[in-house]
Scaffold this active site. Structure first.
Site, mmCIF file in Angstrom:
data_model
loop_
_atom_site.group_PDB
_atom_site.id
_atom_site.type_symbol
_atom_site.label_atom_id
_atom_site.label_comp_id
_atom_site.label_asym_id
_atom_site.label_seq_id
_atom_site.Cartn_x
_atom_site.Cartn_y
_atom_site.Cartn_z
ATOM 1 N N HIS A 56 -5.938 -3.078 -5.802
ATOM 2 C CA HIS A 56 -4.606 -3.543 -5.386
ATOM 3 C C HIS A 56 -4.719 -4.527 -4.226
ATOM 4 O O HIS A 56 -5.801 -4.717 -3.677
ATOM 5 C CB HIS A 56 -3.676 -2.370 -5.069
ATOM 6 C CG HIS A 56 -4.044 -1.566 -3.859
ATOM 7 N ND1 HIS A 56 -5.207 -0.836 -3.774
ATOM 8 C CD2 HIS A 56 -3.395 -1.374 -2.680
ATOM 9 C CE1 HIS A 56 -5.239 -0.225 -2.605
ATOM 10 N NE2 HIS A 56 -4.170 -0.527 -1.913
ATOM 11 N N HIS A 58 -3.684 -4.770 -1.072
ATOM 12 C CA HIS A 58 -3.708 -4.508 0.374
ATOM 13 C C HIS A 58 -4.984 -5.039 1.022
ATOM 14 O O HIS A 58 -6.073 -4.936 0.463
ATOM 15 C CB HIS A 58 -3.546 -3.008 0.659
ATOM 16 C CG HIS A 58 -2.117 -2.548 0.544
ATOM 17 N ND1 HIS A 58 -1.779 -1.243 0.305
ATOM 18 C CD2 HIS A 58 -0.957 -3.238 0.641
ATOM 19 C CE1 HIS A 58 -0.457 -1.137 0.263
ATOM 20 N NE2 HIS A 58 0.060 -2.327 0.448
ATOM 21 N N ASP A 60 -6.933 -4.055 3.276
ATOM 22 C CA ASP A 60 -8.087 -3.186 3.523
ATOM 23 C C ASP A 60 -8.882 -2.917 2.241
ATOM 24 O O ASP A 60 -9.857 -2.162 2.262
ATOM 25 C CB ASP A 60 -7.667 -1.872 4.199
ATOM 26 C CG ASP A 60 -6.721 -1.032 3.360
ATOM 27 O OD1 ASP A 60 -5.741 -1.599 2.836
ATOM 28 O OD2 ASP A 60 -6.959 0.181 3.215
ATOM 29 N N HIS A 61 -8.484 -3.538 1.120
ATOM 30 C CA HIS A 61 -9.250 -3.416 -0.128
ATOM 31 C C HIS A 61 -9.828 -4.759 -0.589
ATOM 32 O O HIS A 61 -10.619 -4.794 -1.532
ATOM 33 C CB HIS A 61 -8.379 -2.785 -1.227
ATOM 34 C CG HIS A 61 -7.937 -1.401 -0.855
ATOM 35 N ND1 HIS A 61 -8.501 -0.272 -1.397
ATOM 36 C CD2 HIS A 61 -7.041 -0.982 0.061
ATOM 37 C CE1 HIS A 61 -7.944 0.797 -0.833
ATOM 38 N NE2 HIS A 61 -7.052 0.395 0.054
ATOM 39 N N HIS A 114 2.159 3.087 -5.091
ATOM 40 C CA HIS A 114 1.711 2.670 -3.745
ATOM 41 C C HIS A 114 1.988 1.173 -3.587
ATOM 42 O O HIS A 114 2.594 0.741 -2.607
ATOM 43 C CB HIS A 114 0.225 2.990 -3.627
ATOM 44 C CG HIS A 114 -0.429 2.541 -2.362
ATOM 45 N ND1 HIS A 114 -0.190 3.135 -1.148
ATOM 46 C CD2 HIS A 114 -1.338 1.568 -2.126
ATOM 47 C CE1 HIS A 114 -0.927 2.530 -0.217
ATOM 48 N NE2 HIS A 114 -1.621 1.572 -0.783
ATOM 49 N N ASP A 133 -5.767 3.508 -4.034
ATOM 50 C CA ASP A 133 -4.812 4.283 -3.233
ATOM 51 C C ASP A 133 -3.731 4.920 -4.113
ATOM 52 O O ASP A 133 -2.585 5.094 -3.677
ATOM 53 C CB ASP A 133 -4.156 3.386 -2.167
ATOM 54 C CG ASP A 133 -5.137 2.969 -1.084
ATOM 55 O OD1 ASP A 133 -6.294 3.436 -1.108
ATOM 56 O OD2 ASP A 133 -4.747 2.167 -0.213
ATOM 57 N N HIS A 171 -9.972 6.102 0.308
ATOM 58 C CA HIS A 171 -9.926 6.432 1.741
ATOM 59 C C HIS A 171 -10.481 7.815 2.051
ATOM 60 O O HIS A 171 -10.431 8.712 1.210
ATOM 61 C CB HIS A 171 -8.476 6.393 2.247
ATOM 62 C CG HIS A 171 -7.934 5.015 2.413
ATOM 63 N ND1 HIS A 171 -8.108 4.280 3.552
ATOM 64 C CD2 HIS A 171 -7.223 4.233 1.553
ATOM 65 C CE1 HIS A 171 -7.519 3.104 3.407
ATOM 66 N NE2 HIS A 171 -6.972 3.036 2.196
HETATM 67 FE FE FE Z 1 -5.798 1.366 1.461
HETATM 68 ZN ZN ZN Z 2 -3.332 0.395 -0.082
#
Ligand code: FE
Ligand code: ZN
Length: 255
Positions: A56, A58, A60-61, A114, A133, A171
């Site tokens: 996805h 985001h 942080d990915h 999400h 996530d 995570h």
């Molecule tokens: Fe994340």
């Molecule tokens: Zn995420």
């Protein structure tokens, strides 16, 4: 031969994964929170990157993608539905589609909730699902963009996979998830025992992922919204599991 799986801790509490097929030599990275640890892992193993699968959009990915591509060129795979927000894709995939990686099929599952356009990657032969996530160890991602019914439908698709599927999520949130899970499912002996295992692993700094789908079905409250004891604990006996899921998710948001 099954794919080899490597879990790579990134940033403060993210996980990326490497999948390697010894027969073809192909290697896929799943999400790129940061490039450094992934480049190091590839070097340590002597694996050559061929694919990058994104779950996805985001940051942080995907934050490390450019740097990883510069060091190790690869085909980037991601959701067609979210192509506008993801980095440029070489292979855009949609719900129900399959592609071949390492001589085996990878099934694409839309797990929106999400984010909208979040996908999971399922390798039925190697019995591995990469969930980002969506489904997490003892938890699930917060519903930011989608709706509760959408997230519930996504989790139901994952819950229907074979029980011995290995669940690789994005995570290290398991310890906090366990504390919350015990508030809605306090009498669950499997959960109590898993919470202890998780505490012990974290005390040693060890990852609590991947898990198995069987473990999640037995202990993850977000997959257990149809469970009579959980429903009774919430004062929702006989309610629609989708509504029970929404209540559990709302409680977690406030926890
Ligand atoms: Fe994340
Ligand atoms: Zn995420």
């Amino acid at each position: 031969m099954a794919l080899q799986l490597l879990t790579i801790p990134c940033l403060s509490d993210n996980y990326a994964y490497l999948l390697h097929d010894p027969a073809s030599g192909e290697t896929a990275a799943v999400d790129v929170p940061e490039a450094g640890p992934m480049i190091k892992a590839l070097e340590n193993k002597g694996w050559t990157l061929s694919h990058i699968l994104l779950t996805h959009h985001h940051w942080d990915h995907i934050e490390g993608l450019e740097k990883l591509l510069a060091a190790a060129p690869a085909q980037v795979v991601g959701a067609m539905a979210d192509a506008g927000r993801l980095p440029p894709l070489d292979i855009a995939v949609s719900e129900g589609e399959s592609f071949i990686f390492g001589g085996e099929e990878c099934h694409v599952i839309d797990v929106s909730g999400h984010t909208v356009g979040h996908v999971a990657y399922h390798f039925p032969l190697s019995k591995i699902v990469l969930t980002g996530d969506s489904l997490m160890a003892l938890g699930c991602g917060r519903v930011f963009e989608g709706t509760f019914p959408q997230m519930w439908a996504s989790l139901c698709k994952l819950a229907a996979l074979p029980e011995d599927t290995i669940v690789c999520s994005g995570h290290e949130y398991t310890q906090a998830n366990a504390k919350f899970a015990l508030t809605v499912d306090p009498g669950n002996l499997a959960l109590i025992s898993r919470a202890k295992t998780v505490d012990a692993a974290r005390a040693k700094g060890l990852p609590t992922v991947p898990s198995t789908l069987k473990e999640e079905l037995e202990t993850n409250p977000f997959l257990r919204a149809g469970n009579a004891k959980i429903q009774a604990n919430l004062g929702m006996s006989g309610a629609d599991p989708g509504e029970v899921f929404a209540e559990i998710r709302r409680r977690k948001d406030r926890f």
